[in-house]
Design an enzyme around this catalytic site. Structure first.
Site, short mmCIF file in Angstrom:
data_model
loop_
_atom_site.label_atom_id
_atom_site.label_comp_id
_atom_site.label_asym_id
_atom_site.label_seq_id
_atom_site.Cartn_x
_atom_site.Cartn_y
_atom_site.Cartn_z
N HIS A 163 0.80 -1.23 -0.17
CA HIS A 163 -0.02 -0.01 0.00
C HIS A 163 0.75 1.27 -0.06
O HIS A 163 0.24 2.29 0.37
CB HIS A 163 -0.95 0.07 1.40
CG HIS A 163 -1.80 -1.35 1.52
ND1 HIS A 163 -2.98 -1.56 1.05
CD2 HIS A 163 -1.40 -2.53 2.05
CE1 HIS A 163 -3.40 -2.82 1.33
NE2 HIS A 163 -2.37 -3.24 2.06
N SER A 284 15.06 21.42 -16.34
CA SER A 284 13.89 22.36 -16.73
C SER A 284 14.10 23.50 -17.35
O SER A 284 15.42 24.27 -17.02
CB SER A 284 13.06 22.50 -15.14
OG SER A 284 12.25 23.67 -15.43
N LYS A 290 16.30 21.41 -11.40
CA LYS A 290 15.69 20.41 -11.64
C LYS A 290 16.42 19.33 -12.67
O LYS A 290 17.28 19.71 -13.59
CB LYS A 290 14.29 20.57 -12.36
CG LYS A 290 13.18 21.02 -11.75
CD LYS A 290 12.83 20.25 -10.64
CE LYS A 290 11.82 19.15 -11.15
NZ LYS A 290 10.59 19.61 -11.55
N GLU A 297 9.79 8.30 -17.31
CA GLU A 297 8.64 8.87 -17.61
C GLU A 297 7.99 8.51 -18.82
O GLU A 297 6.48 8.13 -19.04
CB GLU A 297 8.50 10.27 -17.18
CG GLU A 297 8.75 10.63 -15.82
CD GLU A 297 8.99 12.13 -15.84
OE1 GLU A 297 7.85 12.79 -15.47
OE2 GLU A 297 10.03 12.74 -15.50
#
Ligand code: ARG
Length: 462
Positions: A163, A284, A290, A297
Site C-alpha cells: 500500500h 527544466s 531540476k 517517465e
C-alpha cells in the site's frame, strides 16, 4: 474531390474502366509503411521461385533471372536507391514491378501459384520472427543488467512496501530480482508466441490453395518455418499471432512501467534512494535545480500506446469474415510501432539500470521510519509461546506507544520492550534490527541476502 491517376501501372488494372481516385489511392496504399518488409518479401519470393523451379513450374533460366533481379533490388534497397511508387500500392507490387522491369518475363512468372494474401502473411511472420529474436536479446541484456545490480546490492537494506506504506525490510537486490522474474516470464511468452508465428502461409494463395503442384514443405524448410499453416482460409486471414505478440509486448511495457514508476519515486527528493545517470535525465527550462527522469517517465507514457496497439489489433480482427480482407493491411503500423517502442525501451533500460547510483544510507533511514520490524517482534513473541493473534496485539500496542513518542519500534530499549511483555528477553535485539529481520527470511524466494544470492546464481545458469 481529388483528381484521378492513370491506372496503367497497376498489376490488376485491365478490368477497370476509370482511373483510381487520388485520395483512394493514398487511402488504400500501404507502401509508405510496409516497405520495411522488403527484405522479408524478397526472402519469401526467392524461396517460392526456387520451389517453382524445382517443381518444373518455371524453368531454370527464369529462376536465374529472378535471382539476378532480386540481387540488384537488394543492392538498390541497401543504397537507398530503390524508387518506391505510391501508385504501385504496396511493397509486394513495387518489388514485383521493379523485378519485371529488370528481368522481363521471368519477373511476371514469379507470382505463379501465389497471391499477395499468402505473400503478406508470410512476410509479416518472417518479420515478426526476427523481431521477436531481437526482443529476446534485449530482454536478456536487461535481465543481465538487473542481475548485476542486484548482486552488488544483495545486502543493501531498503523498506519493502505494501500500500506504499513501509511494511518490512527487504534488500534492494531482492527488489530488483522481482523484475528479473517478470522479464523472465515476458521472455517465455515471446518464445511461446514465436512458436505459433513460425508457420508458413505460402501455398494458401488467395484463399483456397492452388492447383499448381507446390512443395510447401520445401518452402517452409528454406525459410526456417517449423511447420506449414494447415488451412488455406485461416492462413491468409488470421492475425492472432500478431495479437499474441502485442499482448506479450504490452505485458513487457506494463512491467517496464512499474519499474519506471519506482525509479521516478526513488529519484524524488522525498525518497532520495537513487540517482539516474545524467544522460537519462533532462533539466527544466525554468527551474534551474531540476533533473527530471524523462526516460522512465516516457516509458511509462509509451505503455499506453503499446497497450492501445493491442486493442487496435483485437478490434481489427473481430468483425472479419473469412478469408482475407483489406482490413488486415491495418495490422502493420501498430505492429511496427510496438516493436520499435519495445526495442528502444529495452535497450535504454539495460544501460540505464547499470547506471543507477544507490544511496544506501537513505534507504536504510527510510526503513527505520515505519516500524518495519513489527512483524519480527510478533514472530519473536510467538516463538516465546504466545499465540500469533495475542502477539500481534502486544506489538500493535507497542507501535502505538512508539508513534505517540515519535520513535521507531527498532529504537526501543530492552526495558521498554520488557514492559510490553514479560516474555521479552535480551535476544530480542537480534530480531528487531533491520538486518536481523532480513537475514531471518530464509525461505526460498525470501529477502535474506543468502537467498537472493542463491537465486542470482540459479538465474545466471539459465
Ligand atoms: N498490402 C496488402 C496488405 O497489407 C497486401 C495484400 C493485398 N491483398 C489484396 N487482396 N488486396 O494486406
Amino acid at each position: 474531390m481529388s483528381s484521378s491517376l492513370d491506372r496503367k501501372q497497376q498489376a490488376w488494372s485491365a478490368l477497370f474502366s476509370e482511373p483510381v481516385d487520388q485520395l483512394v489511392q493514398r487511402y488504400t496504399a500501404s507502401v509508405g509503411f510496409d516497405k520495411r518488409l522488403a527484405p522479408f518479401d524478397i526472402m519469401g519470393s526467392l524461396a517460392h521461385a526456387r520451389m517453382l523451379a524445382a517443381q518444373g513450374i518455371i524453368n531454370a533460366q527464369d529462376l536465374a533471372d529472378i535471382e539476378r533481379g532480386m540481387l540488384q533490388i537488394e543492392q538498390e534497397l541497401a543504397a537507398g536507391a530503390f524508387a518506391w511508387k505510391l501508385e504501385l500500392e504496396d511493397v509486394h507490387l513495387n518489388i514485383e514491378a521493379r523485378l519485371t522491369q529488370l528481368v522481363g518475363d521471368a519477373g511476371k512468372r514469379l507470382h505463379t501459384g501465389r497471391s499477395r494474401n499468402d505473400q503478406v502473411a508470410t512476410d509479416i511472420r518472417l518479420w515478426l520472427r526476427a523481431t521477436i529474436d531481437s526482443i529476446q536479446d534485449r530482454l536478456g541484456a536487461l535481465r543481465e543488467a538487473l542481475l548485476d545490480v542486484a548482486e552488488a546490492h544483495a545486502d543493501t537494506i531498503m523498506p519493502g512496501f505494501t500500500h506504499l506504506q513501509v511494511a518490512q525490510p527487504v534488500t534492494f537486490g531482492h527488489h530488483l530480482l522481482a523484475y528479473v522474474e517478470m522479464f523472465g516470464r515476458d521472455a517465455e511468452r515471446m518464445t511461446d508466441c514465436r512458436r505459433r508465428t513460425n508457420r508458413l502461409p505460402l501455398g494458401a494463395a488467395a484463399l483456397a490453395g492452388t492447383s499448381y503442384p507446390l512443395d510447401r514443405d520445401m518452402v517452409a524448410r528454406a525459410l526456417g518455418f517449423d511447420s506449414i499453416c494447415a488451412n488455406s482460409l485461416d492462413a491468409v486471414s488470421d492475425r492472432d499471432f500478431a495479437i499474441e505478440f502485442c499482448a506479450a509486448a504490452s505485458l513487457i511495457m506494463v512491467h517496464i512501467s512499474r519499474l519506471s514508476e519506482e525509479l521516478i519515486l526513488w529519484m524524488s527528493q522525498a525518497y532520495g534512494f537513487i540517482t539516474l545517470p545524467d544522460r537519462y535525465c533532462t533539466g527544466s527550462s525554468i527551474m534551474p535545480q531540476k533533473k527530471n527522469p524523462d526516460v522512465p517517465e516516457l516509458a511509462r507514457g509509451k505503455t499506453g500506446r503499446v497497450v492501445g496497439h493491442l486493442q487496435a489489433l483485437l478490434m481489427l480482427m473481430k468483425g472479419q469474415p473469412l478469408a482475407y480482407n483489406k482490413d488486415n493491411q491495418e495490422d502493420k503500423e501498430p505492429l511496427f510501432d510496438t516493436a520499435d517502442t519495445i526495442l528502444d525501451t529495452l535497450t535504454l533500460f539495460a544501460d540505464m539500470v547499470r547506471g543507477i547510483e544507490v544511496n544506501a544510507p537513505a534507504m536504510e533511514v527510510a526503513a527505520r521510519k515505519g516500524h518495519a520490524t513489527a512483524t519480527d517482534l510478533a514472530d519473536y513473541l510467538v516463538k516465546k509461546g504466545l499465540a500469533f493473534r495475542d502477539a500481534h496485539e502486544v506489538v500493535a500496542r507497542a507501535v502505538r506507544a512508539c508513534a505517540e513518542s515519535g520513535r521507531d519500534l527498532s529504537a526501543l530499549s530492552l526495558d521498554a520492550l520488557r514492559e510490553m511483555h514479560p516474555a521479552v528477553g535480551p535476544d530480542v535485539c537480534d530480531v528487531l534490527t533491520l538486518r536481523g529481520s532480513a537475514d531471518s527470511r530464509q525461505v526460498i524466494g525470501g529477502t535474506a541476502p543468502s537467498q537472493v544470492r542463491a537465486r542470482i546464481a540459479a538465474l545466471r545458469q539459465c
